[in-house]
Design a protein around this motif. Structure first.
Motif, mmCIF file in Angstrom:
data_model
loop_
_atom_site.group_PDB
_atom_site.id
_atom_site.type_symbol
_atom_site.label_atom_id
_atom_site.label_comp_id
_atom_site.label_asym_id
_atom_site.label_seq_id
_atom_site.Cartn_x
_atom_site.Cartn_y
_atom_site.Cartn_z
ATOM 1 N N ALA A 176 8.518 6.403 -2.202
ATOM 2 C CA ALA A 176 9.088 5.069 -2.358
ATOM 3 C C ALA A 176 8.375 4.009 -1.534
ATOM 4 O O ALA A 176 8.278 2.858 -1.944
ATOM 5 N N ALA A 177 7.889 4.396 -0.358
ATOM 6 C CA ALA A 177 7.332 3.406 0.557
ATOM 7 C C ALA A 177 6.045 3.912 1.172
ATOM 8 O O ALA A 177 5.882 5.102 1.438
ATOM 9 N N VAL A 178 5.116 2.976 1.407
ATOM 10 C CA VAL A 178 3.864 3.272 2.089
ATOM 11 C C VAL A 178 3.715 2.281 3.234
ATOM 12 O O VAL A 178 3.873 1.075 3.053
ATOM 13 N N TYR A 179 3.410 2.820 4.420
ATOM 14 C CA TYR A 179 3.235 2.008 5.624
ATOM 15 C C TYR A 179 1.780 2.121 6.066
ATOM 16 O O TYR A 179 1.257 3.223 6.230
ATOM 17 N N LEU A 180 1.148 0.986 6.286
ATOM 18 C CA LEU A 180 -0.257 0.968 6.666
ATOM 19 C C LEU A 180 -0.424 0.361 8.051
ATOM 20 O O LEU A 180 0.143 -0.696 8.345
ATOM 21 N N SER A 181 -1.218 1.021 8.882
ATOM 22 C CA SER A 181 -1.507 0.468 10.198
ATOM 23 C C SER A 181 -2.396 -0.763 10.057
ATOM 24 O O SER A 181 -3.021 -0.997 9.011
ATOM 25 N N LYS A 182 -2.465 -1.527 11.124
ATOM 26 C CA LYS A 182 -3.266 -2.749 11.111
ATOM 27 C C LYS A 182 -4.741 -2.451 10.865
ATOM 28 O O LYS A 182 -5.482 -3.299 10.356
ATOM 29 N N GLY A 183 -5.188 -1.246 11.209
ATOM 30 C CA GLY A 183 -6.592 -0.891 11.058
ATOM 31 C C GLY A 183 -6.994 -0.427 9.675
ATOM 32 O O GLY A 183 -8.146 -0.051 9.469
ATOM 33 N N CYS A 184 -6.075 -0.440 8.718
ATOM 34 C CA CYS A 184 -6.412 -0.026 7.352
ATOM 35 C C CYS A 184 -7.185 -1.124 6.619
ATOM 36 O O CYS A 184 -7.069 -2.312 6.937
ATOM 37 N N ALA A 185 -7.946 -0.721 5.628
ATOM 38 C CA ALA A 185 -8.586 -1.681 4.729
ATOM 39 C C ALA A 185 -7.516 -2.492 4.005
ATOM 40 O O ALA A 185 -6.353 -2.090 3.926
ATOM 41 N N ASP A 186 -7.902 -3.651 3.487
ATOM 42 C CA ASP A 186 -6.962 -4.507 2.772
ATOM 43 C C ASP A 186 -6.425 -3.781 1.547
ATOM 44 O O ASP A 186 -7.170 -3.506 0.603
ATOM 45 N N VAL A 187 -5.142 -3.486 1.565
ATOM 46 C CA VAL A 187 -4.541 -2.698 0.484
ATOM 47 C C VAL A 187 -4.518 -3.466 -0.835
ATOM 48 O O VAL A 187 -4.397 -2.867 -1.900
#
Length: 266
Positions: A144-155
């Motif tokens: 249901a949900a995906v959480y991305l850290s600040k260091g991830c590429a632009d989703v």
């Protein structure tokens, strides 16, 4: 939208409107500043419309004038549109050749407040193909949900959107998330892929609420996050390969949860 034949033609890549389109393609900072994403091609725009997202403006390839799917899509749009000469369009798209249509759409904002039954946490993923593939697998597996850290590429970059194949519109996506806080608050099984001290993925009960943590392509999941995910797992690989890339590993983990839940349901 006005009829195809009445759309204004932008013939030069130096036109200010086309230049702005180019900036949105090339710059994650510009996309974030403007709160926009750019969808390339009929399939992605159709998926966005089906999920209730409305384009602000579209740019149409005149060479696709007789494309029936394009005509049908245009008839559903209420936003302004332009024709962009194929030569100019090919210089601003991230694709190898100019698509039939591009759409500028506001970036979705997550509006989910309840705890997800299945969540995916991504730490510092850099490869757009991996990121989009994980989103596609997560959506297909019922996360249901995906959480991305600040260091991830632009989703919401064009490459990630293409790799996701519409998955962005089936998930609640939280950017710049504090992954440690998300894990700490999650009441369920917390799974991290690891090499040391790990047990087989297939021995862990994944039938209840589950949060999966996947890390950077080179470094993996940081030790601090690993410490917050008690279920340290590895994927048995009886063959000669030493490892799977992160997108493949995520897919295996997500669909093992699907398998277990179907088996439990009888």
């Amino acid at each position: 939208m006005p009829d195809f034949d009445r759309l204004k033609l932008l013939s030069s890549a130096h036109n200010d409107t086309v230049k702005q389109l180019s900036r949105l393609i090339d710059s994650a900072r510009e996309r974030r500043r403007a709160g926009l994403m750019l969808l390339e091609g009929i399939h992605l725009i159709d998926a966005a419309l089906a999920a209730g997202h409305k384009p602000q403006v579209v740019y149409v390839n005149p060479a696709a004038e007789h494309h029936l799917e394009l005509r049908a899509l245009l008839s559903r749009l209420a936003c302004p549109g332009y024709l962009v000469a194929e030569g100019a369009l090919s210089r601003v798209t991230s694709l190898a050749s100019a698509p039939e249509i591009l759409a500028v759409v506001p970036r979705p904002e997550p509006n989910w407040t309840k705890a997800p039954e299945c969540a995916v946490l991504l730490e510092d993923l850099q490869d757009p193909g991996n990121l989009g593939t994980i989103l596609r697998g997560a959506a297909a597996a019922g996360a249901a949900a995906v959480y991305l850290s600040k260091g991830c590429a632009d989703v919401f970059s064009p490459k990630v959107l293409r790799a996701g194949m519409g998955a962005h519109f089936a998930l609640e996506i939280f950017e710049d998330a504090d992954l440690a806080a998300v894990l700490d608050a999650f009441a369920g099984t917390k799974v991290v892929t690891a090499l040391d001290g790990a047990v087989s993925l297939y021995t862990v009960d994944l039938t209840g609420p589950t949060a999966f943590v996947f890390g950077n392509e080179g470094a993996g999941v940081s030790p601090s996050l690993q410490a917050l995910a008690p279920a340290r797992v590895k994927i048995p690989m009886p063959g000669s390969a030493e490892s799977l890339n992160v997108a493949m590993a995520a897919t295996v983990c997500l669909f093992e949860r699907v398998r277990q839940r179907e088996a439990a349901a009888g």
